[in-house]
Design an enzyme around this catalytic site. Structure first.
Site, PDB file in Angstrom:
ATOM      1  N   HIS A   1      -2.208   9.922  -1.264  1.00  0.00           N
ATOM      2  CA  HIS A   1      -2.543   8.706  -2.073  1.00  0.00           C
ATOM      3  C   HIS A   1      -2.320   8.778  -3.531  1.00  0.00           C
ATOM      4  CE1 HIS A   1      -4.693   5.601   0.753  1.00  0.00           C
ATOM      5  NE2 HIS A   1      -3.650   6.217   1.270  1.00  0.00           N
TER       6      HIS A   1
ATOM      7  N   GLU B   1       0.664  -1.232  -0.030  1.00  0.00           N
ATOM      8  CA  GLU B   1      -0.171  -0.026   0.204  1.00  0.00           C
ATOM      9  C   GLU B   1       0.951   1.158  -0.027  1.00  0.00           C
ATOM     10  OE1 GLU B   1      -3.384   0.011   2.643  1.00  0.00           O
ATOM     11  OE2 GLU B   1      -3.564   2.059   2.688  1.00  0.00           O
TER      12      GLU B   1
ATOM     13  N   ASP C   1       3.700 -13.579  12.160  1.00  0.00           N
ATOM     14  CA  ASP C   1       2.364 -14.075  11.806  1.00  0.00           C
ATOM     15  C   ASP C   1       1.395 -12.818  12.085  1.00  0.00           C
ATOM     16  OD1 ASP C   1      -0.147 -15.190  11.975  1.00  0.00           O
ATOM     17  OD2 ASP C   1       0.244 -16.799  12.957  1.00  0.00           O
TER      18      ASP C   1
ATOM     19  N   LYS D   1      -7.973  -0.382  11.312  1.00  0.00           N
ATOM     20  CA  LYS D   1      -7.273  -1.065  10.048  1.00  0.00           C
ATOM     21  C   LYS D   1      -5.951  -0.045   9.656  1.00  0.00           C
ATOM     22  CE  LYS D   1      -6.592  -1.666   5.559  1.00  0.00           C
ATOM     23  NZ  LYS D   1      -5.685  -0.842   4.445  1.00  0.00           N
TER      24      LYS D   1
HETATM   25  C1  MEV Z   1      -6.233   3.156   4.571  1.00  0.00           C
HETATM   26  O1  MEV Z   1      -5.478   1.963   4.516  1.00  0.00           O
HETATM   27  C2  MEV Z   1      -6.308   3.302   5.965  1.00  0.00           C
HETATM   28  C3  MEV Z   1      -7.029   4.547   6.494  1.00  0.00           C
HETATM   29  O2  MEV Z   1      -8.464   4.766   5.962  1.00  0.00           O
HETATM   30  C4  MEV Z   1      -7.021   4.726   8.032  1.00  0.00           C
HETATM   31  C5  MEV Z   1      -8.106   5.739   8.793  1.00  0.00           C
HETATM   32  O3  MEV Z   1      -9.172   6.184   8.097  1.00  0.00           O
HETATM   33  O4  MEV Z   1      -7.860   6.086   9.740  1.00  0.00           O
HETATM   34  C6  MEV Z   1      -6.435   5.888   5.948  1.00  0.00           C
END
Ligand code: MEV
Length: 430
Positions: A375, A90, A277, A261
């Site tokens: 991004h 990513e 892992d 995430k």
């Molecule tokens: C993207 O991989 C992760 C984000 O969506 C985390 C977030 O929104 O806090 C940018």
């Protein structure tokens, strides 16, 4: 292998895969190439992870896949400057957490312990009270039985405690607490649980149905924290917005999942780079996030007296620096060397600090310029490379596509053609 008659590659009718696992890698590759009409070029790369090592790690091996490894910079954790290798597909992750680290006051982090929990489910227990009494009475004997002269035990680790509780009618849950020192510990804990199960069955007249590690490693949690000075992160207004963003994650699991995430973007990337892992880390983190009966964010933010932003993270991190894929994969070994640690506890502390930095970076971007700008920059670079740009040309082409708000391969090709023509004209004029 499944036959798909609609597939344009026209796969051959159903093949017999029995004994596939007994074949050599080359034989397997040949079969897959023939059967799926696919020339295996990229997958046949065993430059780093040698064929014999790959073949000993998993079953039915035909190749390896590459993931880029980048270095997160600017991290000072427990007063030690650390370069952090991260493996991820990513874009933006590494740049974002490096910037968050640069803006921070440095991180402090503390790993609670390296203890993992093994679980045994006892069923058919006629008298749970008495069964628990028997286990408690024979604790020493059971713990002694776990001993296997392993390196973990030689270093002072091993099974330390055993507890039992009734969880349902005729059912008892046993926890075996094992100090895994620098190992992740799954194999050790599973072996121990299986070893003591017959004794426990005899003592309780029950049936030991499950004997397995728990990935909710509540004894192996890590805390990390830092402060971001308000003047470094565009002032109090931004700080208030970041705090508000965290509150939003507390209010709704739909946001909390994404919030967490983002944290795991950083933690998993180090896990992958060091041969750890990441599924275990994911399972632990998300279950821990639901520990208080509500799925919640793993970080929190508040202002100190000076109005600066304080960030904290707490989550279980179960990683090893010895054994498993870490030992077999030479790239994982080199990454551990870059990190400069041999201790699982320190690796876990680094991961927690990166998780916090990653989360701050995401929240900061979301509440200020938005996440897409950064991004898009990297995405545009990828598109430029795919369109045939040289390393020298990539930045210019990416920038032009952003300005034109048209980040497509067709546009990239158009721009490449244009700047190469301009360059040619210039040279002709010289
Ligand atoms: C993207 O991989 C992760 C984000 O969506 C985390 C977030 O929104 O806090 C940018």
């Amino acid at each position: 292998l499944v036959t798909n008659t609609k597939n344009k590659h026209k796969r051959k009718p159903k093949m017999n895969t029995s004994g596939f696992y007994k074949l050599t890698i080359k034989q397997r590759q040949k079969i897959i190439e023939k059967q799926t009409n696919t020339k295996l070029h990229a997958l046949k790369n065993f430059k780093t992870l040698k064929e014999k090592n790959a073949d000993s790690m998993i079953e039915n091996v035909i190749g390896t896949i590459s993931i880029p490894v980048g270095i997160a910079t600017n991290f000072i954790i427990n007063k030690k400057p650390i370069l952090i290798p991260m493996a991820t597909e990513e874009s933006s992750i590494i740049a974002a957490c490096s910037r968050a680290a640069k803006l921070s006051n440095g991180f402090t982090a503390k790993n609670k312990s390296n203890k993992m929990t093994g679980q045994i489910l006892l069923t058919n227990i006629k008298n749970p009270q008495n069964a628990i009494k028997q286990i408690n009475k024979n604790k020493k004997k059971i713990l002694k039985q776990t001993k296997n002269n392993t390196i973990i035990e030689k270093l002072g680790g091993g099974a330390k405690e055993i507890t039992a509780k009734k969880i349902a009618k005729n059912k008892i849950e046993i926890h075996l607490i094992v100090d895994c020192i620098d190992a992740m510990g799954a194999n050790t804990v599973n072996t121990m649980c299986e070893k003591i199960a017959p004794t426990i069955e005899k003592l309780t007249n029950g049936k030991a149905l499950l004997k397995i590690i728990s990935n909710l490693s509540t004894h192996r949690t890590v805390k990390a924290k830092t402060t971001w000075k308000k003047q470094k992160i565009s002032g109090e207004n931004t700080i208030n917005k970041i705090i508000e963003a965290q509150k939003f994650a507390q209010l709704t699991p739909h946001r909390a999942a994404t919030h967490n995430k983002g944290i795991m973007n950083g933690i998993d990337a180090i896990a992958l780079a060091t041969g750890n892992d990441w599924r275990a880390l994911e399972a632990a983190a998300h279950t821990y996030a639901s520990h208080n009966k509500k799925y919640s964010p793993l970080t929190k933010y508040y202002k100190n007296k000076k109005g600066d932003l304080c960030g904290e993270i707490e989550l279980p991190i179960t990683v090893g620096t010895v054994g498993g894929a870490t030992k077999i994969n030479p790239a994982a070994q080199e990454n551990l060397k870059i990190l400069g640690t041999k201790k699982a506890s320190e690796l876990a502390e680094i991961m927690a600090a990166v998780g916090l930095a990653q989360n701050f970076a995401a929240l900061h971007a979301i509440v200020t310029e938005g996440i897409q700008k950064g991004h898009m920059r990297l995405h545009a670079k990828n598109i430029a490379i795919n369109a045939g740009a040289t390393i020298k040309e990539t930045n210019t082409i990416a920038q032009k596509m952003i300005e034109q708000q048209e980040i497509t391969e067709t546009n990239a090709k158009k721009i490449i053609k244009k700047i190469r023509n301009q360059k040619q004209l210039k040279e002709q004029r010289k």
